[in-house]
Design an enzyme around this catalytic site. Sequence first.
Site, PDB file in Angstrom:
ATOM      1  N   GLU A 113       6.142   9.354  -2.809  1.00 46.15           N
ATOM      2  CA  GLU A 113       6.235   7.900  -3.013  1.00 46.15           C
ATOM      3  C   GLU A 113       7.611   7.530  -3.553  1.00 46.15           C
ATOM      4  OE1 GLU A 113       3.944   6.433  -1.553  1.00 46.15           O
ATOM      5  OE2 GLU A 113       2.491   8.078  -1.490  1.00 46.15           O
ATOM      6  N   ASN A 124       4.992   0.774  -3.159  1.00 47.02           N
ATOM      7  CA  ASN A 124       5.488  -0.574  -3.482  1.00 47.02           C
ATOM      8  C   ASN A 124       6.781  -0.496  -4.283  1.00 47.02           C
ATOM      9  OD1 ASN A 124       2.742  -1.443  -2.707  1.00 47.02           O
ATOM     10  ND2 ASN A 124       2.229  -0.478  -4.650  1.00 47.02           N
ATOM     11  N   GLY A 153      -3.906   8.077  -0.791  1.00 49.31           N
ATOM     12  CA  GLY A 153      -3.352   8.827  -1.914  1.00 49.31           C
ATOM     13  C   GLY A 153      -2.576   7.940  -2.872  1.00 49.31           C
TER      14      GLY A 153
HETATM   15  N1  ARG Z   1       2.458   4.322   2.635  1.00 45.47           N
HETATM   16  C1  ARG Z   1       1.443   5.068   1.944  1.00 45.47           C
HETATM   17  C2  ARG Z   1       1.993   6.488   1.857  1.00 45.47           C
HETATM   18  O1  ARG Z   1       2.736   6.823   1.046  1.00 45.47           O
HETATM   19  C3  ARG Z   1       0.109   5.036   2.580  1.00 45.47           C
HETATM   20  C4  ARG Z   1      -0.483   3.691   2.844  1.00 45.47           C
HETATM   21  C5  ARG Z   1      -1.768   3.796   3.570  1.00 45.47           C
HETATM   22  N2  ARG Z   1      -2.309   2.544   3.934  1.00 45.47           N
HETATM   23  C6  ARG Z   1      -3.304   2.409   4.826  1.00 45.47           C
HETATM   24  N3  ARG Z   1      -3.737   1.235   5.085  1.00 45.47           N
HETATM   25  N4  ARG Z   1      -3.838   3.399   5.419  1.00 45.47           N
HETATM   26  O2  ARG Z   1       1.838   7.297   2.679  1.00 45.47           O
HETATM   27 ZN    ZN Z   2       4.175   7.748   2.742  1.00 37.96          ZN
END
Ligand code: ARG
Ligand code: ZN
Length: 961
Positions: free
Chosen positions: A368, A335, A331
């Site tokens: 996010e 960062n 989605g």
């Molecule tokens: N951290 C991201 C989120 O907001 C998702 C990242 C997913 N990365 C992956 N390699 N599956 O949830």
């Molecule tokens: Zn997340």
Amino acid sequence: MQSALKVAAKGVAYRSPALLQRSLSWLAQQHTCRSGKLGRRSNNRVQPVLRHFVQPSAVVSAPVVEKQDQMAAPQTIYRKDYTPTPYLIKHVYLEFLLNEDSTHVISRLSMLPNYGSASAPPILELDGRKDIKLLTVKVAGKELQPSEYDLTEKLLTLSKLPKGEFEVEIKENTSLEGLYKSGGNFCTQCEAEGFRGITYFLDRPDVMAKYTTRIEADAKSYPVLLSNGNLLEQGSLEGGRHFAVWEDPFVKPCYLFALVAGDLAVREDSFKTMSGRTVTLRIYTRAKDIDRVAWAMESLKRAMKWDEDTFGLEYDLDLFNIVAVDDFNMGAMENKSLNIFNSRLVIASPSTSTDMDYSRVEGVVGHEYFHNWTGNRVTCRDWFQLTLKEGLTVFRDQEFSADLNSRPVKRIEDVMRLRTAQFVEDAGSMAHPIRPDSYIKMDNFYTLTVYEKGAEIVRLYQTLLGKDGFRKGMDLYFKRHDGQAVTCDDFRNAMADANGQDLSAFAAWYAQAGTPHVKIAASYNAANRTYTVKASQQTLPSPGQSEKGPVPIPVAVGLLGQDGTELPLNLKGESAEPATTKVLLLTEKEQEFVFTEVSEKPVPSLLRDFSAPVKLEVEGQTEDELVFLLAHDKDAFCRWEAGQRLLRSLLTSLYTSASASKEAKLEDRLSAAGAVPDKIVAAIGAVLSDKELDGAFVAAAISLPAAAELIGSIPNIDPVLLHNVRQYLVRELAARLRPELEAAIKRNESAAGASYVPGDSKQAAQRAIKNKALSYLSALKDPQVTADLLQRTRSATNMTDQISALACLVDSESPEREIALAEFYEQWKDDGLVMLKWIALQAGSNFEGNLKNVEKLVSHPAFSITNPNACYSLFLAFLRSPVNFHAADGSGYTFIADSILKVDKINRQVASRMVSSSAFTAWKDYDVERQQMMKEQLARINAENGLSENVFEIVSKSLEG
Ligand code: ARG
Ligand code: ZN
């Protein structure tokens, strides 16, 4: 190593030595002017630097997020093996020289000893990938000879390290895994382990460093150059090139690094924080999309305000960027200060987006943004702790959406998703605790369990401690751990300590897979005026966990009197004031709770607001009680749930009688079985006609439980028969409630004419109930209704109405279906996001023999197999068609297995999501013929040469079952 070096030498396809020279001098400058700040003992400093190039051929299109690993014996990683790294990285200087035909990367790392009083470790191992072509390595300013380091596909090992702090400089020419091109623009996705495809690094979340990033590229093709933090410097260079230098003042793990370079349009706004700072907000998209970002921007501002109001959390930089890209596996990604989004979660307009799309944009933009504190400022010690940031952040985005919209409806939607998808995962061959013990590919553990069940476990704390207690726990968590990489235990301890409570029993929720099954039996004693609730719990064995213990389960309970009012609750042995809802904490295998001074025999309202992620069975609950709860319960979740329970047990009994004799026609078998009781039809009809109720609630309350809720509860199910039984019930309800359905449509029609107001939940509720009613009527196959639906696809003034009318037409072959699909295509063929909906509707269509159409879609110009969204729209939608995916001849299984193998060669994360979303991981739930066919396909995939580790992990675990 010899040969690797040769490749590296050949790989120096760098076009301009002058460019290379300039960048080196920039780095040298960084060293001189910053060295004072860097080292505590600068005399001891050694200078290691890493260099690399990027091979542009691998970066041409689509998310080459990670290139395929060769299957050299997949390795399992265990949580118990965690040890800290012997070195930390204090500062990272990165330089990217982006070119069409090669990208050159130079990285300089200032290394800090982390081995305490132990002797210095003899080696330093940096993660990498074989696509990086190493050019030179310097340690402490001295270039290493090939004999002085070791290079394998996944590791760069340096030895003869200086004492104390030192620097490593690496130059390389890589395919930049983690960096890829989408729509002509460079972008990155590093979580979980993509950064090691960009440069050699200690690629793990407990290594937190400050980053300075210089990007250089052609000014015309890549006018926008972005990275994390603040823009320090920018300027133009000879040869039509330009550069930008970004510096992020906060330490972060490398998975939060991001870079974007491209030709992007921008919309700017600002937000004034609670302490009075002005934050610049920018959303970047391709030029054609920029006039559709207003809702994302609005959602961002609401999220920033909400986090201040709810948790006192303020944004910490002066700039916040969101960039939308069309090719994205997931989605979105949090960062630091440079969120990168799948464009479908940023771009919205009334004519191209549904109400559901709008609420997803709001939720994900919030999600996010919320990560800035829960994930970025406080991050995970290792990837096993993923739920620390994801469970918590999902919980936060759920609460955000609930506060801004209808709280009960949001809760019901979340529970529906949990039950139809997470419960299935938790019962299948991939079942894992929210904190897994091992994995082969971390990317396979971005699951519903880690995210959604993880959010439910966070919610347990709030249910027990109350909102204020939960807030205290959050405050302590940040006070203790800001700037750290921590574990789920640290979070639980903060909650416990801030509230003076012992929450150690909750550790079991992090360790145990599977959905607990709670049984409740209650009885009223008129003489003593007591009401006794006996509760027991049990969790079934799951792969690798045969023994299960009890987990603490809060069961929120209300008691209704005969007139529907809530009775005051006094719990025996408790001195608290009487309340109308009490939370019973079930900690043992079996427990008893006694309510006193209960004036009449009550109807219990159990698991209010879905107070724990469990399956609940209520002994002796009658149809009459459920009808009563559906009409009277004050708790919206329980009210909805009462209807769902009625319908679930009705579907089960219809299925059972339909499967008893296979001789007669289904319709005859079902009507012979006594079919659908008037009582239930009337109860549903009453909800439908209740004008006081929220329309979105009504739409949810008259919806039949998903097939996925029954699969697993009926052994060896025939999914096509279940689908037919479900459709029979839809037709029965439609026929018998036709006047009520038509009245509901009429009553709620006005929203269609009004101009669409994003985020107006009243309007959306009207559309929800009207479109739900239309979909019931469409099941009747009445020519008049069909003609009306075709008309609606033409006259709709918003996408919600247009796509729901179209959806009503696609499940059966009719001239109207073909006309509507063709007209829709003509209208929207230039809009990629709308085309995703068009593809999904056809791929998921349930008329027999639709596979041939789906196969044609694969080569349709609107579909592109390199685009993850397109794959999800086509293949995941097909997986949801019981009639065609589960076709008795096995053709659906073969098609999906073929497609998985095809996609795996292009994008292994997408391929592995296709396997994990399929019934293949739960083949044991199905009839023996289908079990056999599914296992054959799994074995065929498993035998494929060069299969990715991602797909291998899920397929092999499914075969072990
Ligand atoms: N951290 C991201 C989120 O907001 C998702 C990242 C997913 N990365 C992956 N390699 N599956 O949830
Ligand atoms: Zn997340």
